[in-house]
Design a protein around this motif. Sequence first.
Motif, PDB file in Angstrom:
ATOM      1  N   ARG A  57      -8.495  -3.596   2.443  1.00 47.04           N
ATOM      2  CA  ARG A  57      -7.876  -2.659   3.379  1.00 47.04           C
ATOM      3  C   ARG A  57      -8.381  -1.247   3.056  1.00 47.04           C
ATOM      4  O   ARG A  57      -8.024  -0.658   2.042  1.00 47.04           O
ATOM      5  N   LEU A  58      -9.195  -0.706   3.953  1.00 44.37           N
ATOM      6  CA  LEU A  58      -9.871   0.564   3.715  1.00 44.37           C
ATOM      7  C   LEU A  58      -8.923   1.763   3.764  1.00 44.37           C
ATOM      8  O   LEU A  58      -8.997   2.658   2.918  1.00 44.37           O
ATOM      9  N   LEU A  59      -8.031   1.795   4.760  1.00 48.12           N
ATOM     10  CA  LEU A  59      -7.201   2.983   4.953  1.00 48.12           C
ATOM     11  C   LEU A  59      -6.334   3.314   3.743  1.00 48.12           C
ATOM     12  O   LEU A  59      -6.327   4.470   3.293  1.00 48.12           O
ATOM     13  N   PRO A  60      -5.594   2.357   3.164  1.00 43.63           N
ATOM     14  CA  PRO A  60      -4.810   2.730   1.977  1.00 43.63           C
ATOM     15  C   PRO A  60      -5.682   3.156   0.801  1.00 43.63           C
ATOM     16  O   PRO A  60      -5.260   3.985  -0.012  1.00 43.63           O
ATOM     17  N   ALA A  61      -6.900   2.605   0.715  1.00 40.27           N
ATOM     18  CA  ALA A  61      -7.807   3.029  -0.359  1.00 40.27           C
ATOM     19  C   ALA A  61      -8.181   4.498  -0.182  1.00 40.27           C
ATOM     20  O   ALA A  61      -8.169   5.273  -1.149  1.00 40.27           O
ATOM     21  N   THR A 119       1.229  20.892  -2.277  1.00 39.33           N
ATOM     22  CA  THR A 119       2.302  19.927  -2.517  1.00 39.33           C
ATOM     23  C   THR A 119       2.680  19.224  -1.224  1.00 39.33           C
ATOM     24  O   THR A 119       2.848  17.995  -1.187  1.00 39.33           O
ATOM     25  N   ALA A 120       2.804  20.004  -0.135  1.00 41.17           N
ATOM     26  CA  ALA A 120       3.143  19.424   1.172  1.00 41.17           C
ATOM     27  C   ALA A 120       2.038  18.493   1.664  1.00 41.17           C
ATOM     28  O   ALA A 120       2.311  17.403   2.192  1.00 41.17           O
ATOM     29  N   LEU A 121       0.775  18.904   1.477  1.00 37.04           N
ATOM     30  CA  LEU A 121      -0.351  18.062   1.904  1.00 37.04           C
ATOM     31  C   LEU A 121      -0.375  16.742   1.135  1.00 37.04           C
ATOM     32  O   LEU A 121      -0.650  15.681   1.717  1.00 37.04           O
ATOM     33  N   ALA A 122      -0.104  16.807  -0.158  1.00 36.59           N
ATOM     34  CA  ALA A 122      -0.075  15.583  -0.956  1.00 36.59           C
ATOM     35  C   ALA A 122       1.006  14.635  -0.455  1.00 36.59           C
ATOM     36  O   ALA A 122       0.778  13.424  -0.309  1.00 36.59           O
ATOM     37  N   CYS A 123       2.181  15.177  -0.168  1.00 39.97           N
ATOM     38  CA  CYS A 123       3.284  14.342   0.325  1.00 39.97           C
ATOM     39  C   CYS A 123       2.957  13.739   1.681  1.00 39.97           C
ATOM     40  O   CYS A 123       3.220  12.550   1.925  1.00 39.97           O
ATOM     41  N   LEU A 124       2.368  14.530   2.564  1.00 44.71           N
ATOM     42  CA  LEU A 124       2.009  14.028   3.894  1.00 44.71           C
ATOM     43  C   LEU A 124       0.910  12.970   3.813  1.00 44.71           C
ATOM     44  O   LEU A 124       0.908  12.001   4.577  1.00 44.71           O
ATOM     45  N   THR A 125      -0.017  13.166   2.871  1.00 45.01           N
ATOM     46  CA  THR A 125      -1.101  12.186   2.701  1.00 45.01           C
ATOM     47  C   THR A 125      -0.569  10.875   2.149  1.00 45.01           C
ATOM     48  O   THR A 125      -0.998   9.788   2.557  1.00 45.01           O
ATOM     49  N   GLY A 126       0.364  10.956   1.221  1.00 45.53           N
ATOM     50  CA  GLY A 126       0.900   9.742   0.611  1.00 45.53           C
ATOM     51  C   GLY A 126       1.924   9.026   1.453  1.00 45.53           C
ATOM     52  O   GLY A 126       2.158   7.822   1.261  1.00 45.53           O
ATOM     53  N   LEU A 127       2.534   9.731   2.404  1.00 43.37           N
ATOM     54  CA  LEU A 127       3.614   9.131   3.197  1.00 43.37           C
ATOM     55  C   LEU A 127       3.208   7.854   3.931  1.00 43.37           C
ATOM     56  O   LEU A 127       3.977   6.876   3.942  1.00 43.37           O
ATOM     57  N   LEU A 129       1.478   5.524   3.028  1.00 44.76           N
ATOM     58  CA  LEU A 129       1.372   4.389   2.116  1.00 44.76           C
ATOM     59  C   LEU A 129       2.628   3.519   2.118  1.00 44.76           C
ATOM     60  O   LEU A 129       2.593   2.385   1.625  1.00 44.76           O
ATOM     61  N   ILE A 130       3.726   4.027   2.699  1.00 42.28           N
ATOM     62  CA  ILE A 130       4.927   3.197   2.786  1.00 42.28           C
ATOM     63  C   ILE A 130       4.683   1.996   3.685  1.00 42.28           C
ATOM     64  O   ILE A 130       5.350   0.964   3.552  1.00 42.28           O
ATOM     65  N   VAL A 131       3.718   2.111   4.605  1.00 40.17           N
ATOM     66  CA  VAL A 131       3.375   0.981   5.475  1.00 40.17           C
ATOM     67  C   VAL A 131       2.813  -0.169   4.654  1.00 40.17           C
ATOM     68  O   VAL A 131       3.027  -1.346   4.974  1.00 40.17           O
ATOM     69  N   TYR A 132       2.106   0.168   3.576  1.00 43.59           N
ATOM     70  CA  TYR A 132       1.416  -0.846   2.776  1.00 43.59           C
ATOM     71  C   TYR A 132       2.182  -1.207   1.500  1.00 43.59           C
ATOM     72  O   TYR A 132       2.025  -2.319   0.997  1.00 43.59           O
ATOM     73  N   GLY A 133       2.968  -0.283   0.989  1.00 42.49           N
ATOM     74  CA  GLY A 133       3.651  -0.535  -0.277  1.00 42.49           C
ATOM     75  C   GLY A 133       5.160  -0.507  -0.203  1.00 42.49           C
ATOM     76  O   GLY A 133       5.823  -0.734  -1.225  1.00 42.49           O
ATOM     77  N   GLY A 134       5.715  -0.228   0.977  1.00 46.25           N
ATOM     78  CA  GLY A 134       7.157  -0.177   1.122  1.00 46.25           C
ATOM     79  C   GLY A 134       7.718   1.212   0.841  1.00 46.25           C
ATOM     80  O   GLY A 134       7.006   2.133   0.424  1.00 46.25           O
ATOM     81  N   TRP A 135       9.020   1.366   1.060  1.00 49.80           N
ATOM     82  CA  TRP A 135       9.680   2.651   0.881  1.00 49.80           C
ATOM     83  C   TRP A 135       9.673   3.124  -0.564  1.00 49.80           C
ATOM     84  O   TRP A 135       9.930   4.308  -0.838  1.00 49.80           O
ATOM     85  N   GLU A 136       9.377   2.223  -1.482  1.00 44.60           N
ATOM     86  CA  GLU A 136       9.298   2.624  -2.887  1.00 44.60           C
ATOM     87  C   GLU A 136       8.225   3.690  -3.120  1.00 44.60           C
ATOM     88  O   GLU A 136       8.291   4.438  -4.098  1.00 44.60           O
ATOM     89  N   CYS A 178      -4.111  -0.722  -6.589  1.00 46.70           N
ATOM     90  CA  CYS A 178      -4.359  -2.152  -6.431  1.00 46.70           C
ATOM     91  C   CYS A 178      -3.287  -2.788  -5.541  1.00 46.70           C
ATOM     92  O   CYS A 178      -3.589  -3.583  -4.650  1.00 46.70           O
ATOM     93  N   TYR A 179      -2.044  -2.389  -5.751  1.00 48.29           N
ATOM     94  CA  TYR A 179      -0.915  -2.971  -5.021  1.00 48.29           C
ATOM     95  C   TYR A 179      -0.991  -2.689  -3.519  1.00 48.29           C
ATOM     96  O   TYR A 179      -0.791  -3.586  -2.697  1.00 48.29           O
ATOM     97  N   VAL A 180      -1.282  -1.431  -3.141  1.00 45.47           N
ATOM     98  CA  VAL A 180      -1.273  -1.095  -1.713  1.00 45.47           C
ATOM     99  C   VAL A 180      -2.552  -1.536  -1.000  1.00 45.47           C
ATOM    100  O   VAL A 180      -2.543  -1.744   0.219  1.00 45.47           O
ATOM    101  N   VAL A 181      -3.651  -1.666  -1.745  1.00 45.96           N
ATOM    102  CA  VAL A 181      -4.909  -2.099  -1.111  1.00 45.96           C
ATOM    103  C   VAL A 181      -4.919  -3.603  -0.883  1.00 45.96           C
ATOM    104  O   VAL A 181      -5.496  -4.096   0.095  1.00 45.96           O
TER     105      VAL A 181
END
Length: 320
Positions: A57-61, A119-127, A129-136, A178-181
């Motif tokens: 899965r390219l996008l989460p990587a 800080t805001a950009l990092a949070c927006l970029t990581g958000l 990832l909940i699609v691939y790794g869950g709300w955790e 590894c988990y989200v990819v």
Amino acid sequence: MTDPVKGNISQPQPVVAANSAKAWLLAARPKTLTGAAVPVMIGIAFALRLGGWDSFRLLPAVLCFLFAFIMQIDANFINDYFDCLRGNDDAATRLGPKRACSEGWITLPAMRAGIVVTTALACLTGLPLIVYGGWEMIVVGLVCVAFCFLYTTRLSYLGLGDLLVLVFFGIVPVCLTCYVVLPEGAERIDWHVFSVSVWCGLVIDTLLVVNNYRDRENDRRDGKMTLVVRIGEKYAERLYLGLGLAAVLGVQLTVWDGNRQWTDFVAFFLPDVYLFLHVLTYQQMIRIRKGRELNKILGQTARNMFVFGIVTTLGLLMAS
């Protein structure tokens, strides 16, 4: 201009306009981004090893890379800002590269704004990832941000920096990447992934060790009780060498499962490329011992880290 530490003629400092693009680039410290890239590379390699190329899965990587890079820049801005406030970047005694706030390249109000933006950009970029790794993933992201601030403002003064590097530049990014990819239903992370994440953290910690080794006298003066200050010069040198040795041995024992295909033998010996460079850098480090000349050891260590990431990634992909 005479170098106040070494007594020789120092190099002329760059002319940087206040709050310019060049100033922000220098504050971002691009050379440190190898520390952010390496664990993500290794996490992706494990995902490919466990799940195969067809299910990659390219996008989460890509999102993991971006999150790691932005968080590293954010950490650099935070370090720059708070060290300036504490007066730790005194131009007369500082041994490391010049810092943007202390040099006046970036004003303190501008740096505060820069920290908010990154800080805001990092949070927006990581958000996503909940699609691939869950709300955790939200919890993980918030913890990363919190410790990004706590490291500079408090924990580095207590000698906990090395532990944070192990966790946030080893275990967390390797395992979570590894988990989200990995696709849903694929084999999840196992002890092999966790083991290599620890070895990755040890290698990246060599950068912090040599940084604190260079600054040990200034840190002791400022009450910054890093691990190097606590254990002393000689043990710090042995720690630097030992971290690389332990990481290579650990990776070799983890990657090689006793198979006898030629690719497995190549994968087993690939980390020795890093080890060779690491030992050469160590020998130069103990010869120099102190002063601004140790900055070149910092650069070589960053290079060695990247080599470790490449050879470990290749080894994971080659081994059966």
